[in-house]
Design a protein around this motif. Structure first.
Motif, PDB file in Angstrom:
ATOM      1  N   ASN A  20      54.933  47.782  40.774  1.00 52.08           N
ATOM      2  CA  ASN A  20      53.987  48.850  40.455  1.00 52.08           C
ATOM      3  C   ASN A  20      53.064  48.447  39.311  1.00 52.08           C
ATOM      4  OD1 ASN A  20      55.152  50.358  42.449  1.00 52.08           O
ATOM      5  ND2 ASN A  20      56.336  51.654  41.062  1.00 52.08           N
ATOM      6  N   GLY A  21      53.608  47.770  38.321  1.00 54.02           N
ATOM      7  CA  GLY A  21      52.782  47.282  37.223  1.00 54.02           C
ATOM      8  C   GLY A  21      51.801  46.224  37.688  1.00 54.02           C
ATOM      9  N   THR A  22      52.254  45.376  38.597  1.00 52.28           N
ATOM     10  CA  THR A  22      51.385  44.350  39.153  1.00 52.28           C
ATOM     11  C   THR A  22      50.257  44.985  39.962  1.00 52.28           C
ATOM     12  OG1 THR A  22      53.265  42.837  39.261  1.00 52.28           O
ATOM     13  CG2 THR A  22      51.343  42.255  40.560  1.00 52.28           C
ATOM     14  N   ILE A  23      50.585  45.997  40.747  1.00 52.04           N
ATOM     15  CA  ILE A  23      49.565  46.703  41.523  1.00 52.04           C
ATOM     16  C   ILE A  23      48.521  47.312  40.589  1.00 52.04           C
ATOM     17  CG2 ILE A  23      49.169  48.762  42.943  1.00 52.04           C
ATOM     18  CD1 ILE A  23      51.792  48.098  44.389  1.00 52.04           C
ATOM     19  N   ILE A  28      43.042  47.234  38.555  1.00 50.72           N
ATOM     20  CA  ILE A  28      42.100  47.343  37.435  1.00 50.72           C
ATOM     21  C   ILE A  28      41.141  46.165  37.425  1.00 50.72           C
ATOM     22  CG2 ILE A  28      41.920  47.241  34.913  1.00 50.72           C
ATOM     23  CD1 ILE A  28      44.478  48.998  34.848  1.00 50.72           C
ATOM     24  N   THR A  29      41.667  44.956  37.563  1.00 47.44           N
ATOM     25  CA  THR A  29      40.773  43.798  37.525  1.00 47.44           C
ATOM     26  C   THR A  29      39.889  43.729  38.763  1.00 47.44           C
ATOM     27  OG1 THR A  29      42.555  42.388  38.348  1.00 47.44           O
ATOM     28  CG2 THR A  29      42.186  42.416  35.965  1.00 47.44           C
ATOM     29  N   SER A  62      36.404  38.797  44.745  1.00 50.89           N
ATOM     30  CA  SER A  62      36.780  40.208  44.852  1.00 50.89           C
ATOM     31  C   SER A  62      37.539  40.476  46.145  1.00 50.89           C
ATOM     32  CB  SER A  62      35.531  41.093  44.793  1.00 50.89           C
ATOM     33  OG  SER A  62      34.903  40.975  43.542  1.00 50.89           O
ATOM     34  N   ILE A  63      37.104  39.831  47.230  1.00 55.64           N
ATOM     35  CA  ILE A  63      37.808  39.989  48.502  1.00 55.64           C
ATOM     36  C   ILE A  63      39.242  39.485  48.383  1.00 55.64           C
ATOM     37  CG2 ILE A  63      37.917  39.104  50.878  1.00 55.64           C
ATOM     38  CD1 ILE A  63      34.803  39.279  50.872  1.00 55.64           C
ATOM     39  N   LEU A  94      40.747  35.816  41.066  1.00 52.97           N
ATOM     40  CA  LEU A  94      40.362  36.034  39.678  1.00 52.97           C
ATOM     41  C   LEU A  94      39.601  34.832  39.128  1.00 52.97           C
ATOM     42  CD1 LEU A  94      40.649  38.092  37.359  1.00 52.97           C
ATOM     43  CD2 LEU A  94      42.712  36.873  36.676  1.00 52.97           C
ATOM     44  N   ILE A  95      40.075  33.636  39.436  1.00 47.02           N
ATOM     45  CA  ILE A  95      39.395  32.420  38.980  1.00 47.02           C
ATOM     46  C   ILE A  95      38.017  32.310  39.621  1.00 47.02           C
ATOM     47  CG2 ILE A  95      39.458  29.893  39.111  1.00 47.02           C
ATOM     48  CD1 ILE A  95      42.557  30.178  38.745  1.00 47.02           C
ATOM     49  N   LEU A  96      37.940  32.583  40.916  1.00 47.21           N
ATOM     50  CA  LEU A  96      36.662  32.512  41.621  1.00 47.21           C
ATOM     51  C   LEU A  96      35.674  33.542  41.069  1.00 47.21           C
ATOM     52  CD1 LEU A  96      35.369  30.904  43.896  1.00 47.21           C
ATOM     53  CD2 LEU A  96      36.281  32.562  45.502  1.00 47.21           C
ATOM     54  N   THR A  97      36.145  34.748  40.831  1.00 46.38           N
ATOM     55  CA  THR A  97      35.287  35.784  40.260  1.00 46.38           C
ATOM     56  C   THR A  97      34.835  35.399  38.856  1.00 46.38           C
ATOM     57  OG1 THR A  97      36.396  37.482  41.555  1.00 46.38           O
ATOM     58  CG2 THR A  97      35.152  38.233  39.647  1.00 46.38           C
TER      59      THR A  97
END
Length: 115
Positions: A20-23, A28-29, A62-63, A94-97
Motif C-alpha cells: 500500500n505504501g508502494t502504491i 504520487i510520482t 509516465s506510461i 522514473l529514470i526515463l521521466t
C-alpha cells in the motif's frame, strides 16, 4: 536427479501494508510526471523539434510508471515476482521521466542563450 526449486516461489509474498505504501509512492510520482507534462504542454510558446525527445521520454516514462502501478493494484500484486516486476518497471519509468525533464530544461536553457 533432484528438482530445482523455483526461486520466485521460495520468496515470501509482500506484506499488504508495504504494498500500500508502494502504491502511494508510485501514484504520487506518476501524478507529478503527468503534471509536469501537462504544465509543459499548456505553456505558451511553440513546440520545436528539440522538444520531441524530452517529451517522448516523459510520455514513455509516465506510461511505465502507470503500468507499474496497475500491476500492484490487484491482489496478485502481493506476489513477489509481480511486485519485483512492477518495481523494475517503475524505476525504469522514473529514470526515463527524469531524463526527459532534464532534457527539457537543458533544451530550454540552450534555446534561451542561443539567438
Amino acid at each position: 536427479m533432484t528438482e530445482q526449486a523455483d526461486p520466485d516461489k521460495a520468496k515470501p509474498d509482500i506484506e499488504a501494508v508495504f504494498r500500500n505504501g508502494t502504491i502511494t509512492a508510485f501514484g504520487i510520482t506518476a501524478s507529478f510526471s503527468l503534471g509536469f507534462l501537462s504544465q509543459w504542454a499548456s505553456s505558451p510558446g511553440a513546440w520545436r523539434l528539440h522538444d520531441a525527445a524530452p517529451a517522448g521520454a516523459i510520455i514513455c516514462g509516465s506510461i511505465l510508471q502507470i503500468w507499474a502501478l496497475a500491476l500492484l493494484l490487484p491482489i496478485e500484486g502481493l506476489a513477489r515476482p509481480i511486485y519485483d516486476r512492477a518495481r523494475k518497471l517503475y524505476l525504469a519509468g522514473l529514470i526515463l521521466t527524469g531524463c526527459g525533464v532534464f532534457g527539457a530544461v537543458v533544451a530550454d536553457v540552450v534555446s534561451a542563450i542561443t539567438p
